[in-house]
Scaffold this active site. Structure first.
Site, PDB file in Angstrom:
ATOM      1  N   GLN A   1       0.907  -1.258   0.347  1.00 37.65           N
ATOM      2  CA  GLN A   1       0.452  -0.441  -0.068  1.00 37.65           C
ATOM      3  C   GLN A   1       0.854   1.402   0.190  1.00 37.65           C
ATOM      4  OE1 GLN A   1      -2.827  -2.620   3.168  1.00 37.65           O
ATOM      5  NE2 GLN A   1      -3.177   0.069   2.779  1.00 37.65           N
TER       6      GLN A   1
ATOM      7  N   ARG B   1      -8.407  -0.387   8.369  1.00 32.43           N
ATOM      8  CA  ARG B   1      -9.447   0.757   8.638  1.00 32.43           C
ATOM      9  C   ARG B   1      -9.772   1.679   9.610  1.00 32.43           C
ATOM     10  NH1 ARG B   1     -13.853  -0.775   4.197  1.00 32.43           N
ATOM     11  NH2 ARG B   1     -14.158   0.497   2.782  1.00 32.43           N
ATOM     12  N   CYS B   2      -8.339   1.969  10.158  1.00 37.49           N
ATOM     13  CA  CYS B   2      -8.587   2.162  11.669  1.00 37.49           C
ATOM     14  C   CYS B   2      -8.342   3.976  11.757  1.00 37.49           C
ATOM     15  CB  CYS B   2      -6.960   1.251  12.554  1.00 37.49           C
ATOM     16  SG  CYS B   2      -6.281   1.610  12.126  1.00 37.49           S
TER      17      CYS B   2
ATOM     18  N   GLU C   1     -12.948   4.406   6.396  1.00 34.03           N
ATOM     19  CA  GLU C   1     -12.017   4.714   7.212  1.00 34.03           C
ATOM     20  C   GLU C   1     -14.149   4.018   7.986  1.00 34.03           C
ATOM     21  OE1 GLU C   1      -8.327   4.931   8.128  1.00 34.03           O
ATOM     22  OE2 GLU C   1      -8.282   3.190   7.035  1.00 34.03           O
TER      23      GLU C   1
END
Lengths: 782, 292, 159
Positions: free
Chosen positions: A219, A366-367, A735
């Site tokens: 990523q 997705r924090c 997110e």
């Protein structure tokens, strides 16, 4: 220059995605699709023990397996100076292959290189490792006692990794002590795992020019390149990182994993391309987990429900190495957002992190860098407070919201919230869900002993890492970049430092360019992930792409517009000062009939540029002035079956405010996906270790992903409060659904059970837990 | 995950399959649906040196009624039960219910009923159905074929009456009479999970509305699926009432002997056994026009 | 062992080990990388292909040798030249994919589903797809995609 997008050539258009044709025809280019002549396969040998000394590793039998070319161990890597890897957080390091001992079950112990997948698997099975088990530390509270020291390699001989805090400790303590009403609750956000459907992997080889060609599921490809240069000593220009199509990321593909380093070492040592594709079991047991925060939340309030103070003390379980991929100044991520949507006059948040015999990680799924944990803590906390005060949950929130007039709002923990209209968003949500009627229905059902719950979450999160003043990864500031080049025929290409894993950048980035330049988004190509061509960026995670790279694209496009204006003036035969950009065209001021399009200018840039610089391109490196603060109101309606503990999610409404929306279709899709993850976390997901350190959820039969049958129907809506500091007013949204939804689900279940006196149940809220809570509540009433 | 190496033999007839199994004994496994075997092989928990593929034996692929008996051939797929024209008939409602919750909708297209019985997973679905319907399994051994009643067929977790070198050929279920119906109740955490608890119920009524026969079985309630004989005894001869159902459910909860695991605690699972038997009885009775 | 498998109408003759899974045979021996491998336990469905025109099969749960003499349909065989299959069109129109990794499996399971049930309800579709996992979409748009395709494939003939 204007920061508000107006209507609406490309921004706000629900256009179909440009990347879809290859995926729907099975022509995507994922890592395992790559093959090179002479390619070897890498299989890793892993430890069955959570904590053990390695007495001996015997590779003789493995080397006899037909097709096996080489086996390396931690000792071999250590001798080459590659035994340890700095973690992204920078203050710890992790073993590539175990050296001396293993620290978590499934830790990497040896690397087998073979001619085929089968030979590599057979070879890995044949490696013999003698272990001497050591006592296991399976939870952070035991770790805290330091009875068993896990990391003798570290300077400080303790399992305590760090203490972090923010806010005013004394003022908060005083305010809490003097508050007429107070709640305190231990909330555990359980360990879970992002589990994208495509596992991690890479193919590494050194080409004829001696360059490392490293294809990898990353990523953040540029960060990988720089980190690899620093760790291996290979000059950075000799490293080419290519991140191909990624089958999901969710933070799982941010860290650099031991398998990657082993593949590179193998490629170098053996002189052949090496492919490493992990199995699902390896993915779930050894790659970056998420959460595992034990949070003690204390909220003080006046009798009529005005919050006075917030204190959160967290015990964090980091696993065997501190590989939480946080910006360097934020060992506990952006946990400081824990004051949420509320105007707390004082607050204090602190986190103490510990090593345990578990896989390393913490920042994933997705924090937004621990914002999920923070949001859960405050949204659960506010509900517990509402329950304590006998107040309606929506009313309590309303009473304490940061008001529209207060933006930009400086929070008690040091954040400046950019914009929001929380009351408007809440009102819309309550109206759409039919809150009043639901409350009436609930009252009727309660009279009959039926368990129905309504759960609200009014979250504010923080994304867009981030301003160089505060944010860096391994020292590299968290700007992002865009490079745009427009071709003679008005088509173009844009490259950025981000890397989509399904977020639709090939479409949304083109929409931004198209909007700024009045061009056709269908003929703006988007390219990401190739470090030889893309401008430097920090990658895609924590919903940062639109706030940073999206801004860079708009700014680069505006630089192009300025250059183009000069050429337009030449074409229109007027002075520069007489040309304005209006309705997606260059126009002579006051003479609407005299226009030229960007397409006309593009052609002229190459054929008739007069004294202007030829060509039409620009680059922009964007250092965001602030983070962005997406927010929303989520409402869950649930019905609980007393006999089976089953929770049916009857309705779920998500009203999101992410500022300007580039593509409504893409945003809606992100919300659906994130809510499904939040649903899974709330009801069925956990990475559990038993007291002996055995991982109990090692594959998809035990680590549960919901199917189309369990997943609720999602209702979505929006309010739009643009970010005042972002060039197109966009905040990012990927997110938010995972940040805001777990608390909505839990609040709903607890609301359903509250007549029985149930105050809290930790996630995942399994049927068993619900049933037992009901049983215990009914027993205690007798 | 790559299985260990093995030799593959495709059998073209029942005789050929049997001969290969006799020849290789414990080293060989039958490959029918393979939906349980292949995953075990991928984890190297199962390491047969020989696989005898029986999917090409056309003679094995049937579901037919034969003189009051439903005969399910060795490679009849789970989905064939779901799609059978007769499975909409209330007499077969237990089978139909179960056929819709075995594994997942894709795995069901390849998995087999007989294979599932032979695999005998403690939380399998078809084993509980077979117990409730008083099924039997035809097994071919060295001394010929024998019909084994399901109570004797299911020996222990993953162990059945099929010995080394033998092969199961067919599952047989008695065709229920007109005034019969059943129900399969399964709680699973998600589609594809094994049952947290499951109950199979098959009832037939007398003309006067009393219960003529009752089959009650539980899955995920012990080392094998298990009949709740006490519940059956409490039901037979009785007029169906809420009390009778309650008593049968209590017997089921008592009989249930589950393991605590990630799916639930022992008290929870025992509670579910009772709840699901009660629900199954109500649904079966409802299908017979009786509302309790 | 020698196997002959017809994939998307083309005959492939290859030499494989018995333990070669059909998924890897398709990807590596036939060069058709559209079929994906996402898990170890046949839970995710990314590997689904259609066997003999009718049966959706998890190709990670089948050996290539079992496919000898049979027909396989993979995602690469859905389009008719440049014309997308209505399912592919549906997924595109309805935003039924994000990362695309589960998409081939979803398409093939839907293909088999529509063969047996040309007019499925939303509940039928959700049930029919419950052997295929998706992490990105939350399934809602996938359902819409299949509904669109079903509608297109069975348009009533106007009088």
């Amino acid at each position: 220059m204007s920061t508000q997008a107006t209507d609406r050539h490309a921004i706000g258009v629900a256009m179909k995605r440009k990347e879809d044709p290859r995926f729907i025809q099975g022509k995507g280019h994922y890592i395992d699709d790559l093959a090179f002549p002479g390619m070897l396969y890498l299989a890793l040998v892993r430890s069955p023990y959570p904590h053990a000394e390695i007495k001996n590793i015997d590779i003789a039998d493995a080397m006899k397996v037909p097709g096996v070319k080489a086996v390396i161990t931690g000792k071999d890597l250590d001798a080459a100076g590659l035994g340890w890897l700095p973690t992204f957080h920078g203050f710890d390091k992790q073993m590539v292959l175990a050296i001396g001992k293993v620290l978590f079950q499934y830790q990497e112990v040896a690397a087998v290189f073979a001619e085929s997948r089968e030979a590599a698997a057979d070879g890995a099975e044949a490696v013999q490792v003698d272990y001497a088990p050591l006592p296991v530390v399976a939870d952070p509270f035991t770790s805290k006692t330091d009875k068993v020291l896990l990391r003798p390699d570290r300077e400080q001989k303790t399992n305590h990794i760090f203490h972090w805090e923010v806010g005013d400790k004394d003022a908060t303590a005083r305010a809490l002590a003097s508050s007429p009403r107070r709640i305190k609750e231990r909330l555990w956000f359980q360990r879970c795992h992002p589990a994208p459907l495509e596992p991690c992997g890479c193919v590494a080889y050194f080409d004829t020019m001696g360059r490392l060609q490293f294809h990898v599921t990353s990523q953040a490809p540029h960060v990988y390149r720089t980190a690899l240069a620093l760790v291996t000593g290979i000059p950075e220009d000799k490293i080419h990182v290519i991140s191909p199509d990624l089958g999901g990321g969710f933070g799982n593909k941010v860290p650099i994993y031991p398998g990657y380093v082993c593949a590179i070492v193998g490629a170098l040592k053996i002189g052949r391309p090496v492919k490493w594709i992990e199995t699902r079991t390896e993915n779930l047991t050894s790659t970056g987990f998420a959460r595992d925060y034990h949070m003690d939340v204390e909220i003080g309030a006046t009798e009529d429900g005005r919050v006075t103070a917030l204190h959160v003390a967290t015990t964090a379980d980091h696993g065997a190495f501190d590989a939480a991929a946080d910006p360097s100044k934020y060992p506990a991520g952006i946990f400081g957002i824990v004051t949420g949507s509320y105007a707390f006059p004082v607050a204090h948040a602190e986190v103490d992190a510990y090593f345990t015999n578990k896989a390393p990680g913490g920042i994933a799924y997705r924090c937004s860098f621990r914002v999920t944990e923070a949001s859960y803590a405050i949204e659960r906390g506010m509900d517990i407070l509402a329950d304590e005060l006998g107040m309606d949950a929506a009313e309590l929130r309303s009473k304490n919201f940061v008001k529209k007039e207060q933006f930009p709002y400086p929070s008690a923990l040091g954040f400046t919230y950019d914009s929001g209209d929380y009351q408007k968003t809440l009102n819309l949500a309550l109206e759409k869900i039919g809150y009043k009627q639901l409350l009436e229905e609930q009252a009727e059902k309660r009279a009959r002993g039926e368990l129905m719950g309504i759960g609200i979450s009014t979250f504010t999160e923080v994304v867009g890492a981030g301003p160089s003043k505060h944010f860096d990864i391994l020292g590299i500031k968290m700007f992002d970049s865009a490079e745009i080049r427009i071709h003679p025929t008005g088509a173009g290409i844009v490259r950025t430092g981000t890397k989509s894993q399904g977020q639709g950048h090939e479409t949304t980035w083109a929409q931004i360019v198209a909007e700024e330049l009045g061009l056709d988004p269908q003929t703006i190509m988007v390219e990401e992930g190739d470090t030889d061509t893309a401008p430097y960026g920090l990658g895609t995670y924590a919903s940062r792409s639109t706030p940073t790279a999206g801004a860079a694209i708009a700014m680069a496009a505006r630089r192009i517009r300025e250059k183009a204006r000069k050429i337009a003036a030449h074409l229109l035969e007027v002075g520069e000062a007489d040309v304005e950009w209006k309705d997606y065209k260059f126009q002579v001021k006051g003479v609407p009939s005299k226009t030229v399009t960007m397409k006309d200018v593009a052609f002229a840039a190459y054929t008739n540029m007069a004294q202007n610089e030829p060509g039409l391109e620009a680059t922009f490196y964007y250092d965001p002035p602030n983070m962005t603060y997406p927010n929303g109101t989520y409402v869950a309606v649930v019905d609980v079956d007393r006999d089976t503990g089953e929770v049916k999610v009857r309705r779920f409404l998500a009203v999101d405010d992410c500022g300007t929306i580039i593509n409504p279709l893409v945003v809606e899709g992100q919300i659906h996906g994130g809510l499904t993850e939040g649903f899974a976390i709330a009801f069925m997901q956990e990475v559990q270790y038993d007291a002996e350190g055995n991982n109990l959820n090692t594959n998809f039969t035990d680590y549960l992903l919901p199917t189309s049958l369990e997943t609720p129907h999602w209702e979505t809506d929006k309010t739009v409060t643009p970010s005042p500091h972002h060039p197109i007013g966009a905040k990012g949204v990927g997110e938010s659904p995972n940040v805001g939804s777990p608390a909505a689900f839990v609040n709903a279940v607890i609301d359903a059970l509250s007549p029985l006196g149930v105050r809290h149940i930790d996630m995942p809220i399994t049927r068993d837990k619900v049933w037992r809570a009901i049983q215990e509540a009914e027993q205690s009433k007798k | 995950m790559i299985p260990a190496a093995f030799d593959y033999i495709r059998a073209h007839s029942a005789d050929e399959a049997f001969a290969q199994l006799q020849k290789h004994g414990a080293d060989a496994r039958v490959l029918a649906g393979g939906q349980s075997l292949i995953p075990a092989m991928r984890f190297r928990l199962a390491r047969p040196s020989v696989l005898v593929d029986v999917n090409g034996i056309g003679d094995f692929d049937y579901i037919r009624m034969n003189n009051g008996t439903l005969c399910i051939g060795a490679i009849a797929r789970d989905v064939a039960v779901e799609r059978a024209s007769w499975s909409g008939d209330r007499r077969w409602s237990l089978l139909h219910d179960a056929s819709r919750v075995v594994a997942d909708p894709v795995v069901r297209q390849t998995g087999t009923v007989v294979g599932s019985l032979c695999h005998n997973d403690p939380a399998g679905d078809w084993t509980a159905v077979a117990l409730a319907t008083r099924a039997s399994v035809v097994v071919r051994g060295k001394s010929g074929s024998r019909t084994v009643p399901i109570d004797e067929f299911l020996v222990d977790s993953y162990t059945t009456a099929v010995s080394e070198g033998e092969i199961a050929l067919e599952a047989r279920l008695p065709v229920p009479d007109d005034r019969s119906a059943g129900s399969y109740q399964k709680i699973e955490r998600k589609v594809g999970d094994f049952a947290t608890a499951a109950a199979a119920v098959q009832l037939s009524l007398n003309a006067d509305g009393t219960i003529r026969t009752a089959g009650v079985a539980l899955s995920a309630a012990g080392p094998c699926a298990v009949r709740v004989e006490e519940a059956e005894r409490l039901l037979v001869g009785q007029k169906p009432t809420a009390d009778v159902i309650r008593a049968a459910a209590a017997a089921a909860a008592k009989k249930s002997a589950p393991q605590a695991d990630l799916r639930g605690s022992i008290p929870y699972k025992k509670n579910l056994a009772g709840v699901l038997v009660a629900r199954g009885l109500r649904q079966a009775l409802g299908r017979l026009g009786v509302t309790i | 062992m020698k196997v002959t498998v017809t994939v998307n109408g083309t005959v492939y003759e290859r030499d494989v080990q018995p333990r070669t899974l059909l998924a890897y045979f398709l990807r590596e021996d036939c060069g058709l990388t559209g079929t994906h491998v996402g898990c170890d336990t046949s839970s995710c469905g990314c590997c689904v292909v259609v066997l003999d025109g009718e049966r959706a099969v998890k190709s990670c749960n089948m050996f290539a040798v079992q496919a000898d003499g049979h027909q396989i349909l993979t995602v690469e065989g859905l389009a008719n030249g440049a014309t997308l299959h209505p399912l592919q069109q549906g997924f595109w129109d309805q935003h039924g994919l994000q990362c695309g990794f589960c998409t081939p499996g979803m398409l093939l399971t839907s293909y088999a589903l529509l063969k047996h049930n040309p007019n499925p309800s939303e509940a039928d579709i959700r049930e029919g797809l419950s052997g295929n996992l998706c992490r990105c979409t939350g399934y809602q748009n996938i359902v819409k995609a299949v509904q669109q395709a079903a509608g297109q494939m069975h348009e009533p003939v106007s009088a």
